[in-house]
Write a protein that holds these residues in place. Structure first.
Motif, mmCIF file in Angstrom:
data_model
loop_
_atom_site.group_PDB
_atom_site.id
_atom_site.type_symbol
_atom_site.label_atom_id
_atom_site.label_comp_id
_atom_site.label_asym_id
_atom_site.label_seq_id
_atom_site.Cartn_x
_atom_site.Cartn_y
_atom_site.Cartn_z
ATOM 1 N N MET A 84 0.831 -1.204 0.000
ATOM 2 C CA MET A 84 0.000 0.000 0.000
ATOM 3 C C MET A 84 0.866 1.255 0.000
ATOM 4 O O MET A 84 0.594 2.211 -0.735
ATOM 5 C CB MET A 84 -0.931 0.017 1.225
ATOM 6 C CG MET A 84 -2.093 -0.945 1.156
ATOM 7 S SD MET A 84 -3.025 -1.020 2.734
ATOM 8 C CE MET A 84 -3.629 0.679 2.884
ATOM 9 N N ALA A 85 1.903 1.267 0.823
ATOM 10 C CA ALA A 85 2.791 2.435 0.882
ATOM 11 C C ALA A 85 3.515 2.639 -0.447
ATOM 12 O O ALA A 85 3.595 3.763 -0.954
ATOM 13 C CB ALA A 85 3.783 2.284 2.032
ATOM 14 N N VAL A 86 4.030 1.564 -1.006
ATOM 15 C CA VAL A 86 4.708 1.657 -2.300
ATOM 16 C C VAL A 86 3.728 2.158 -3.368
ATOM 17 O O VAL A 86 4.071 3.001 -4.201
ATOM 18 C CB VAL A 86 5.324 0.294 -2.695
ATOM 19 C CG1 VAL A 86 5.822 0.305 -4.132
ATOM 20 C CG2 VAL A 86 6.458 -0.064 -1.739
ATOM 21 N N GLY A 87 2.495 1.666 -3.327
ATOM 22 C CA GLY A 87 1.481 2.093 -4.280
ATOM 23 C C GLY A 87 1.126 3.562 -4.141
ATOM 24 O O GLY A 87 0.938 4.260 -5.143
ATOM 25 N N ALA A 88 1.039 4.060 -2.926
ATOM 26 C CA ALA A 88 0.745 5.479 -2.696
ATOM 27 C C ALA A 88 1.900 6.344 -3.183
ATOM 28 O O ALA A 88 1.683 7.404 -3.783
ATOM 29 C CB ALA A 88 0.481 5.742 -1.219
ATOM 30 N N GLN A 89 3.111 5.887 -2.932
ATOM 31 C CA GLN A 89 4.302 6.605 -3.388
ATOM 32 C C GLN A 89 4.242 6.765 -4.913
ATOM 33 O O GLN A 89 4.442 7.856 -5.443
ATOM 34 C CB GLN A 89 5.538 5.815 -2.953
ATOM 35 C CG GLN A 89 6.862 6.446 -3.253
ATOM 36 C CD GLN A 89 8.006 5.513 -2.886
ATOM 37 O OE1 GLN A 89 7.899 4.292 -2.990
ATOM 38 N NE2 GLN A 89 9.107 6.081 -2.442
#
Length: 160
Positions: free
Chosen positions: A81-86
């Motif tokens: 999720m964090a990588v996707g938001a980045q």
């Protein structure tokens, strides 16, 4: 307002780091807390509220097989999720939160189980938390944990 959000914004401004969020159980609370800080618009790119697994997969790129196998409350889901938001927000750093605020267990996970994901540059990871309280308290504790994790990754980046 808790002190963590101003610290995150100040560190991001000092390091010229663009920020993003991906939120499930906190449903935008992390981004809102950051946006309360004067000057946040200089570094806060945006965020995705991904309450459903479908949104986690379609907007954030979380692996559908992972979601099917482990459910949405999972450390690797938080990391993705964090990588996707980045990626989605064009940010340098991102934080995510997924977990069980209650009142009932979810995906076989107990109430209070929370994973905070993070991405900074090419690095990413997640941290497990187990909070106690009612739904509102668990969501608040999750928001604070995410903000503290954000401050921590910004500290680490500035010391390298």
């Amino acid at each position: 307002m808790k002190p963590a959000a101003p610290e995150v914004i100040a560190k991001a401004i000092d390091g010229a780091v663009q920020l993003a969020t991906a939120e499930s159980l906190t449903a935008g609370m992390i981004a809102a807390r950051l946006a309360e800080v004067p000057g946040a618009s200089a570094v806060l790119r945006g965020g995705v509220v991904s309450y459903s697994s479908e949104v986690k997969a379609s907007l954030l790129g979380v692996d559908e097989a992972l979601l099917a196998a482990n459910g949405s409350v999972d450390p690797e889901v938080a990391r993705q999720m964090a990588v996707g938001a980045q990626r989605a927000c064009g940010a340098d750093a991102a934080i995510s939160a997924t977990g069980v605020a209650g009142p009932e267990p979810h995906d076989g996970k107990a109430v209070g189980t929370v994973y905070i994901g993070w991405a900074m540059g090419a690095d990413s990871g997640s941290e497990a938390h187990h909070f106690v309280g009612d739904r509102a308290q668990i969501r608040e504790q999750s928001t604070q944990a995410a903000l503290h994790q954000f401050a921590s990754i910004l500290d680490k980046a500035s010391s390298q």
